[in-house]
Structure formats: structure tokens, C-alpha cells
Design a protein around this motif. Sequence first.
Motif, short mmCIF file in Angstrom:
data_model
loop_
_atom_site.label_atom_id
_atom_site.label_comp_id
_atom_site.label_asym_id
_atom_site.label_seq_id
_atom_site.Cartn_x
_atom_site.Cartn_y
_atom_site.Cartn_z
N VAL A 192 0.76 -1.04 0.14
CA VAL A 192 0.00 -0.06 0.08
C VAL A 192 0.80 1.23 -0.06
O VAL A 192 0.23 2.40 0.14
CB VAL A 192 -1.04 -0.17 1.25
CG1 VAL A 192 -2.00 -1.06 1.15
CG2 VAL A 192 -0.10 -0.07 2.51
N LEU A 193 2.17 1.22 -0.28
CA LEU A 193 3.11 2.38 -0.61
C LEU A 193 2.44 2.99 -1.49
O LEU A 193 2.52 2.33 -2.71
CB LEU A 193 4.44 2.01 -0.41
CG LEU A 193 4.94 1.86 0.99
CD1 LEU A 193 6.39 1.29 1.16
CD2 LEU A 193 5.28 3.09 1.84
N SER A 194 2.54 4.39 -1.76
CA SER A 194 2.19 5.12 -3.00
C SER A 194 3.04 4.96 -4.08
O SER A 194 2.47 4.86 -5.25
CB SER A 194 2.03 6.67 -2.34
OG SER A 194 3.13 6.92 -2.04
N HIS A 195 4.44 4.84 -3.89
CA HIS A 195 5.11 4.56 -5.16
C HIS A 195 5.18 3.25 -5.55
O HIS A 195 5.44 3.08 -6.96
CB HIS A 195 6.57 5.16 -4.65
CG HIS A 195 6.79 6.53 -4.43
ND1 HIS A 195 8.14 6.95 -4.31
CD2 HIS A 195 6.06 7.45 -4.62
CE1 HIS A 195 7.92 8.26 -3.99
NE2 HIS A 195 6.73 8.56 -4.43
N ASN A 196 4.96 2.44 -4.64
CA ASN A 196 4.70 0.89 -5.24
C ASN A 196 3.40 0.90 -6.07
O ASN A 196 3.30 0.27 -7.29
CB ASN A 196 4.56 -0.06 -4.29
CG ASN A 196 5.95 -0.23 -3.48
OD1 ASN A 196 7.06 0.08 -4.18
ND2 ASN A 196 6.17 -0.90 -2.51
N ILE A 197 2.40 1.46 -5.68
CA ILE A 197 0.99 1.66 -6.49
C ILE A 197 1.40 2.26 -7.77
O ILE A 197 0.50 1.80 -8.86
CB ILE A 197 0.11 2.18 -5.65
CG1 ILE A 197 -0.21 1.33 -4.60
CG2 ILE A 197 -1.26 2.41 -6.45
CD1 ILE A 197 -1.23 1.68 -3.42
N ALA A 198 2.20 3.40 -7.75
CA ALA A 198 2.47 4.07 -8.92
C ALA A 198 3.28 3.13 -10.00
O ALA A 198 3.12 3.36 -11.18
CB ALA A 198 3.36 5.47 -8.46
#
Length: 423
Positions: free
Chosen positions: A34-40
Motif C-alpha cells: 500500500v506504499l504510494s510509489h509501489n502503487i504508482a
Amino acid sequence: MKIRLIPFILIATIFCLIRFPSFYLIPFIRSPIVLSHNIARALIILLFCFILIWKRGFYIKVKKRLFIIVFIYFVATSLSIVFAQNMTSFLSVYKDFVLAVIFGYSVFIGIERKNAHSLLRIIVGITLLSLIIEFFTYLFPYFFLDLSKYVFNEQYLLFFEYQYGRGRIFGDTLNEAFLPIFFFYINSGSFLRRATSVFGIILNFFSTMVSGWRTKAMIFLFGFITSLMVVGRKYIYIIIGGVVLLGLAFILLNNALVTVGLPSVVDRFVDIDAIEAKHNTSRFRYWNEAFDMGLSAPLFGVGLGNYFDNLSQNSKLQNMNNAYYQNQRFILIDDPHNLFFSAFANTGLIGLSSLLLLISYFFFTDLKFMFYNNKLAQGFILTFWSLFIFAFFNPWMYFSYLALFWFMRGVIEKIKVLDTHEN
């Protein structure tokens, strides 16, 4: 929902995610998922696959010369795997490099004439939000730190506290690079948008001055001066008013800092103490070691992400000792803080030559296009070169910067194509 809107929605979402430090989208679930950069990263792959299916392959209306240059740079960077010692570090950096390049390609395909100005509004809005957050973070730093414990991971918070203890904040937000966008947003016409632009410029000035980073000040000055040169006489009164407001803000901010016992704005940038002088000397030493690394593997370099592994033992120890903070250690210098030294050390002469070729192509084609009087393109071009200045003095081979770098190129190259067809 129209299928043609899907690429734009994905592009806008990815841009919003990479414009902030990586944070947990669900604060109470401390998982990398759920880390934003991983989602990106996941959304970039989804966007790329959608583009391939939607456009039925790699067909792309772009100059063959640009495609060949990017391909050469991509291959040259990939070949740095030959002498990589730390394969984990190589794959970590290479993964983000590949994702950034395909993101730039996807942006080029996904942006259309009808949504280019919508993207501009999103960029202005997100940058303004980031600047407002910075403003309140500076005023209430400990409240921010307490709140951030539920949002950011421990490593980022440790790094933020370390830099804050040195009088340095907002070093990686890159908001100052978007100053030209605010200037050219004035062309939107309405009073509200002009007021938004002036407000954004003032906040950007405040954030830059209190940050304590000289690089941010250099980027701000570059964006401010070049934007004034390009905007022209049409908005001369707005520009003069903005300069006066910034001058007053500078005086008030400087006096306020001195009153509460903090270093003045001027002192932060011209008074170099012994620690700062040692840091500057160290930077030259790291450049020298980067040059020696490139000579040790002249063709392919030591491999992406392998700069720290190839430092001398003395430099490694000094690096770790300088990064010692709150009974913890972390690597502070894993890049020579210059994209050309970094390219030579990590990817050798082949990688450096291809990077120089790529940057030269961008520079000369951008310079030529600046005379087309396309205000939207001019704003994005100046923003891109503001980002380039950051890479000239700071680490650049990390996900958020690379994604932003290639995002800007995708937008600029698409605007060039649209403008050429229009004329």
C-alpha cells in the motif's frame, strides 16, 4: 466512462502519487503493497499494457531520430549489468529506470490535445497542495512529525529528522522546478487562475528560502528569470507586482527568522560553516572517485546502483559515520551528486556518451521550439530544464525523479507533435 479517458486518468493518478514522498495509502497497514510509489509502479505497468492494446503495438508518431537516441541510451544503460557486483542494487535501480522510460512513452501516447490543459490544471493543483503542506510543516514541524509517523515509513522519517537537524528541509519535493508552470498558468485568463499563480509563486519563494538548500535557490532563480524573459511584455505589470511582492516577502521572512533567533535567509546561503565546507569538499572527492570508477570499467561502468559498493573503504566509513543519527546508520551518499559523473561511473563511456547525446537532442530541439510561441510548451520546457539542474547537483537515479523526468519529456514531445501538425 469513455475508453479514451482511461490513459489520461491513469497518467494523472501516477503523477499525483510520484509528486509526494512515498506514503502508506492505508495508514494502519504497514505493508509495501500500500506504499504510494509501489502503487504508482503497478499503475505504470497497467498503463503501458493498456497503451499497447489500445494502440495495437508500438506504433508511435514520433521522429525516428528521437526513437533511435532513446533506444541507444536504454541499451547502453542496460549493458552496465556486465560489471555489476551488487546485483540486488542494480536490479532495484534498473527496474525504476525501465518503468520511468515506459511511463514517458505512455504519457506521449496517452495525452491528447483535448486533455493537455486539464493536465496543466492538475499539475498546478498538486504543486500548490504540496507547497501548502510545506508551509504548515515549516510552521509546525513537530506536529507534522507526529502525524507523519502514521503515514510515512521509518526510513523516510529518520532521513527527514536528520536533514531537519542540519537546517535542511524539503530537499526532494522539487516544487521550485514547477515555478515556470505557475508563470504560464497566468495565460489562462481568469482572475482566479492569475491569483492562484501569484499565490503559488509566493509560496514557492517561501519554501525555497526556508529550505536551506542552495540547489533549490538556484532552480528557483533559473525558473524565475527564464519565465520573466519568455512571458513577455503582455503581463509586465503582473510581473512587476510579483517581483515587488517577493521582495517584500523576502524582507519580512528574513526579519522574522532573525527575530526568533534563527539564521537569516542570507546566512543560510552565503555563510558556509566548517561542516558545510567539509561537505562541499567531500562532494568533490566523490566526483573524483566516480571518475576513477569509470576509468576502472571504461566501457560499461560498474553498474547501476553500484556506486557505493565501489567506493574506497575510507569513503564508505566516512559516509556511514556522517550519516549516524539517533543510534542508527544509513547510507547518505549512494550517488556522486551529478548525473554525468554518475553516468560515467555506473554506465561507463557508452552510457555517458548516450546520455550526452540524449540531453543534447532535448536541448537543441527545445531551444528551437521555444521560438514557436506556444506558451504551454514553453512552460513545460522550462520546468524540464529546472528539473535537469537538480540532477546536476543531486542524486537522480531514484523512482520519483526518473518518473517525473520522463513524464515531462513525454508531455513536451507530444505537445511538439500536436503543434507541428496544427501548423
